[in-house]
Design an enzyme around this catalytic site. Structure first.
Site, PDB file in Angstrom:
ATOM      1  CD  GLU A 194      -2.589  -1.600   2.713  1.00  0.00           C
ATOM      2  OE1 GLU A 194      -2.197  -0.758   3.535  1.00  0.00           O
ATOM      3  OE2 GLU A 194      -2.979  -2.736   2.596  1.00  0.00           O
ATOM      4  CG  HIS A 246      -0.980   2.004  14.032  1.00  0.00           C
ATOM      5  ND1 HIS A 246      -2.248   1.908  14.201  1.00  0.00           N
ATOM      6  CD2 HIS A 246      -0.785   2.027  12.418  1.00  0.00           C
ATOM      7  CE1 HIS A 246      -3.261   2.022  13.106  1.00  0.00           C
ATOM      8  NE2 HIS A 246      -2.249   2.238  12.038  1.00  0.00           N
ATOM      9  CG  PHE A 265       1.970   0.382  10.623  1.00  0.00           C
ATOM     10  CD1 PHE A 265       2.689   1.152  11.544  1.00  0.00           C
ATOM     11  CD2 PHE A 265       1.457   0.971   9.622  1.00  0.00           C
ATOM     12  CE1 PHE A 265       2.527   2.530  11.468  1.00  0.00           C
ATOM     13  CE2 PHE A 265       1.815   2.688   9.572  1.00  0.00           C
ATOM     14  CZ  PHE A 265       2.302   3.212  10.584  1.00  0.00           C
ATOM     15  CB  ALA A 266       4.933  -5.497  12.119  1.00  0.00           C
ATOM     16  CG  ASP A 267       0.951  -2.818  14.488  1.00  0.00           C
ATOM     17  OD1 ASP A 267       0.792  -2.952  15.795  1.00  0.00           O
ATOM     18  OD2 ASP A 267       1.649  -2.386  14.147  1.00  0.00           O
ATOM     19  CG  PHE A 268      -1.974  -3.504   9.239  1.00  0.00           C
ATOM     20  CD1 PHE A 268      -2.491  -3.353  10.499  1.00  0.00           C
ATOM     21  CD2 PHE A 268      -1.206  -2.419   8.777  1.00  0.00           C
ATOM     22  CE1 PHE A 268      -2.794  -2.001  10.955  1.00  0.00           C
ATOM     23  CE2 PHE A 268      -1.592  -0.894   9.113  1.00  0.00           C
ATOM     24  CZ  PHE A 268      -2.177  -0.784  10.241  1.00  0.00           C
ATOM     25  CB  ILE A 269       1.823  -9.858  10.203  1.00  0.00           C
ATOM     26  CG1 ILE A 269       2.637  -9.186   9.563  1.00  0.00           C
ATOM     27  CG2 ILE A 269       1.708 -11.262   9.895  1.00  0.00           C
ATOM     28  CD1 ILE A 269       4.264  -9.292  10.280  1.00  0.00           C
ATOM     29  CD  GLU A 308      -3.559  -5.020   5.116  1.00  0.00           C
ATOM     30  OE1 GLU A 308      -4.877  -5.188   4.813  1.00  0.00           O
ATOM     31  OE2 GLU A 308      -3.249  -3.808   5.129  1.00  0.00           O
TER      32      GLU A 308
HETATM   33  C1  LIG Z   1      -5.292  -3.366   7.839  1.00  0.00           C
HETATM   34  C2  LIG Z   1      -4.715  -2.021   7.658  1.00  0.00           C
HETATM   35  N1  LIG Z   1      -3.731  -1.966   6.483  1.00  0.00           N
HETATM   36  C3  LIG Z   1      -3.470  -0.580   6.235  1.00  0.00           C
HETATM   37  C4  LIG Z   1      -3.526   0.283   7.127  1.00  0.00           C
HETATM   38  C5  LIG Z   1      -2.835   1.750   7.016  1.00  0.00           C
HETATM   39  N2  LIG Z   1      -3.948   2.853   6.594  1.00  0.00           N
HETATM   40  C6  LIG Z   1      -4.263   3.464   7.707  1.00  0.00           C
HETATM   41  S1  LIG Z   1      -5.586   4.519   6.968  1.00  0.00           S
HETATM   42  C7  LIG Z   1      -5.214   3.909   5.271  1.00  0.00           C
HETATM   43  C8  LIG Z   1      -6.187   4.503   4.236  1.00  0.00           C
HETATM   44  C9  LIG Z   1      -7.597   4.271   4.673  1.00  0.00           C
HETATM   45  O1  LIG Z   1      -8.297   4.938   3.567  1.00  0.00           O
HETATM   46  P1  LIG Z   1      -9.856   4.796   3.409  1.00  0.00           P
HETATM   47  O2  LIG Z   1     -10.654   3.212   3.930  1.00  0.00           O
HETATM   48  O3  LIG Z   1     -10.502   5.099   2.184  1.00  0.00           O
HETATM   49  O4  LIG Z   1     -10.256   5.817   4.675  1.00  0.00           O
HETATM   50  P2  LIG Z   1      -9.963   7.167   4.646  1.00  0.00           P
HETATM   51  O5  LIG Z   1      -8.658   7.389   5.179  1.00  0.00           O
HETATM   52  O6  LIG Z   1     -10.087   7.877   3.191  1.00  0.00           O
HETATM   53  O7  LIG Z   1     -10.874   7.941   5.563  1.00  0.00           O
HETATM   54  C10 LIG Z   1      -4.309   2.956   5.407  1.00  0.00           C
HETATM   55  C11 LIG Z   1      -3.976   2.533   4.430  1.00  0.00           C
HETATM   56  C12 LIG Z   1      -4.275   0.201   8.321  1.00  0.00           C
HETATM   57  N3  LIG Z   1      -4.340   1.097   9.509  1.00  0.00           N
HETATM   58  N4  LIG Z   1      -5.133  -1.046   8.634  1.00  0.00           N
END
Ligand SMILES: Cc1ncc(C[n+]2csc(CCOP(=O)(O)OP(=O)(O)O)c2C)c(N)n1
Lengths: 324, 325
Positions: A29, A129, A83-87, A60
């Site tokens: 991502e 996180h 982030f490793a948390d998302f494993i 993921e």
């Molecule tokens: C499972 C997971 N993968 C990646 C992330 C990192 N991350 C946090 S917010 C985000 C984008 C989220 O986009 P969206 O769902 O469209 O919400 P918005 O931020 O636009 O409100 C990402 C990739 C996460 N927190 N959790």
């Protein structure tokens, strides 16, 4: 020697390996458009095109799973977990697929995959996180787990991981990305499974890895002020564990401190302490001292977050206590 | 459609609360006063407020990393939210959660979430409980366009549809997931179109129009309460602020953002509509704005002065039955 950041060191490894082998590609991502949260992928799409540097959906499960599939089909994927948390989101893909497919299918295939996972505590990122989950994966036969502490090892281990024909989880501490250090030029590869001795000493062995390896060195400085010479081991790889390096050091020091940022209970320190108890108990002159986070999720508030972090003073104190 | 003045004031107050709260939080964060990281809900106020206006305190919502707006819309108080973001003991979560993890169970706000896509199945479960106990409650899951690509989306919506659970899935399509435009990771134009694959209604609504959101949500809630099962609502909007405060936003132009804000600011839309229809006077709106500004300022003062949690609280609340130290 030239000095570059940890982040730049991983980027050099990626660049060199992608140049060397066109089967290597990377997906995750926000890595092509953004260059990664820590700048660790900056410039790769310009060099290799977005056909080999792929921005994925927030999926993921698909990232890890498709990485395994692409490896089965002959590519050498590097997949990023953000982030490793998302494993935790793709545990099936990591534990049931990635780790088991080769063995289960009688060695018909290889899975040359690297899963990159930025971990650890930074700046009140809170419970979801901030985790250090590396010890979970020691418990899964079929995976290799590396966890560098400095730019040179970051580069050398990432290159080794990409060249490995087995799946490698590559944990990189978020707080280390901006850290600068000397990195050898040329084709610098650090073998998986080999610890390094970052300071020699004969009074006590301090075993550590990742960001905590720096606290261990600071602790050794403090101990030297009190006339205790600590030998500091940076594991660099935690699966397979380099027990020879640990045992060789213990044969000299007879005292062992193990320190990591991850929760102490069930951590890498527990495995090492158990190995020493089983195979090298005679070498010990004092009980093993284990340091790790208390058994609690990482809290948000700075006043509480600092309580779960192991400091150089904690390590030095533990070493002193067993050197009395 | 006609609305009574009290309801309109309530809608405006909640939207302004979110706007002013978020502006202040952004300012404090940039000034280095706040730990962690924060994601602002500015420009999306009409969605949370329009949806929550169709709910009661007994209904549930699940939220996201961009959760301050959902909290305030559901009726959470400004002071304990601000205190939580400061990491103070007076916060909703006693300082253990922070910006990304605020919850107020007393108003059915089951929590923000640091894991994208972590909320679907919590909402599904809350709706399952409501159905099993025949309480008439509904659950709403807010989620982003980026989150719509998590596997949990499919599992949650399918199960809820198969079991006709009283849950409403509200997609906030702000067109960006961090630095990634929605259209580059999603092959269909409308997330709502996916509803067909689950045999449930999919509705697209202007997410910058609080009235449109409210009317759409009201119908979905009614249907859910009557046993009709879930609805997937896609509220189209735009992320006005960076992904997080401090985001350099290299991936889009300031002009693009400004254009969206000028044309679609949900607060301006609301004010224009209610004053043109003579439902409320500009003076009413100004009074609400002033009252909220004072409340936010007061909350900052108190949160700043409030104490941090003490060392002895580290292990509190790990287990309901107490536990290891
Ligand atoms: C499972 C997971 N993968 C990646 C992330 C990192 N991350 C946090 S917010 C985000 C984008 C989220 O986009 P969206 O769902 O469209 O919400 P918005 O931020 O636009 O409100 C990402 C990739 C996460 N927190 N959790």
């Amino acid at each position: 020697m030239r000095k570059i950041t940890f982040s730049e060191a991983t980027l050099e490894a990626m660049t060199e390996e992608m140049q060397r082998d066109d089967r290597v590609f990377v997906m995750g991502e926000d890595i092509a458009r953004q260059g990664g949260i820590f700048g660790q992928f900056k410039g790769l799409p310009q060099k290799f095109g977005t056909g080999r540097v792929l921005d994925t959906p927030i999926s993921e499960t698909a990232i890890a799973g498709a990485g395994v599939g692409a490896a089965l089909a002959g590519l050498r994927p590097v997949v990023d977990m953000h982030f490793a948390d998302f494993i935790t989101v793709c545990m099936d893909e990591v534990v049931n697929q990635m780790a088991k497919i080769r063995y289960m299918f009688g060695g018909q295939c290889t899975i040359p995959l690297v899963l990159r996972a930025p971990d650890g505590i930074i700046r009140s990122a809170a419970a979801q996180h901030s985790q250090s989950l590396e010890s979970w994966f020691l418990h899964v036969p079929g995976l290799k787990v590396v966890i560098p502490s400095n730019p040179a090892d970051a580069k050398g281990l990432l290159k080794a991981a990409i060249r490995s024909d087995d799946p490698v989880l590559y944990f990189e501490h978020k707080a280390l990305f901006p850290m600068k250090g000397p990195v050898p030029g040329g084709d610098h590869v650090v073998p998986i499974g080999k610890a390094s001795i970052s300071r020699a000493g004969q009074d006590v062995t301090i075993v550590s890895y990742s960001a905590m390896a720096h606290r261990a060195l600071e602790a050794a400085d403090k101990l030297a002020g009190q006339g205790i010479e600590a030998e500091v081991i940076d594991l660099r790889t935690i699966s397979p564990l380099d027990k020879e390096t640990i045992f060789t050091s213990l044969a000299k020091t007879h005292r062992l401190v193990i320190a990591h940022e991850a929760v102490k209970t069930g951590g890498v320190g527990a495995e090492i302490a158990a190995l020493v108890a089983e195979e090298a108990l005679d070498l010990l002159d004092a009980p093993v001292a284990r340091l790790g986070a208390p058994y609690v999720p990482v809290p948000f508030s700075p006043s509480l977050e600092k309580l779960v972090k192991i400091t150089a003073d904690d390590i030095a104190g533990a070493a002193l206590a067993i050197c009395k | 459609m006609n609305y009574d003045a009290e309801f309109l004031r309530y809608l405006y107050r909640r939207m302004v609360s979110i706007r002013l709260f978020e502006e202040k939080v952004g300012e404090l964060f940039l000034a280095g006063e706040l730990p962690g990281f924060v994601h602002l809900y500015i420009g999306e106020e009409a969605i949370a407020v329009g949806v929550c206006a169709s709910l009661t305190d007994r209904d549930y919502i699940t939220s996201t990393h961009r959760g301050h707006g959902h909290c305030l819309a559901k009726g959470a108080q400004i002071l304990p939210m601000m205190a939580e973001i400061y990491g103070k003991k007076a916060g909703y979560c006693k300082g253990k959660g922070g910006s990304m993890h605020i919850a107020d169970f007393t108003v059915g706000m089951l929590g923000a979430n640091g894991v994208v896509g972590g909320g679907y199945n919590l909402a599904v479960g809350a709706a399952l409980a409501a159905k099993m106990r025949q309480t008439g409650q509904v659950a709403v899951c807010f989620f982003g366009d980026g989150a719509s690509n998590r596997g949990t989306f499919h599992e949650g919506i399918n199960m809820a549809a198969a079991w006709k659970l009283p849950v409403i899935f509200v997609n906030e399509n702000n067109q960006w997931a961090s630095t990634t435009p929605c259209h580059t990771t999603t092959a269909i134009e409308n997330i709502a179109d996916r509803a067909a694959g689950y045999g449930i209604p999919g509705v697209i609504v202007d997410g910058n129009d609080a009235f449109a959101v409210y009317e759409t949500a009201r119908q979905a809630v009614e249907r859910a309460r009557q046993g009709g099962g879930p609805t997937l609502i896609e509220a189209k909007t735009y992320r006005i602020k960076g992904h997080f405060v401090g985001d350099p936003e290299m991936y889009r132009t300031k002009a693009e953002v400004q254009k969206h804000f000028d044309e679609n600011d949900p607060l301006k839309n609301f004010a224009k509509k209610v004053t043109a229809a003579k439902w409320l006077k500009q003076a009413d709106l100004d009074a609400i704005q002033a009252a909220v500004a004072a409340e936010v300022a007061q909350a900052v003062e108190e949160a700043r002065r409030a104490p941090y949690p003490e060392d002895g609280e580290l292990f509190d609340d790990l287990y309901a039955e107490g536990g290891l130290k």
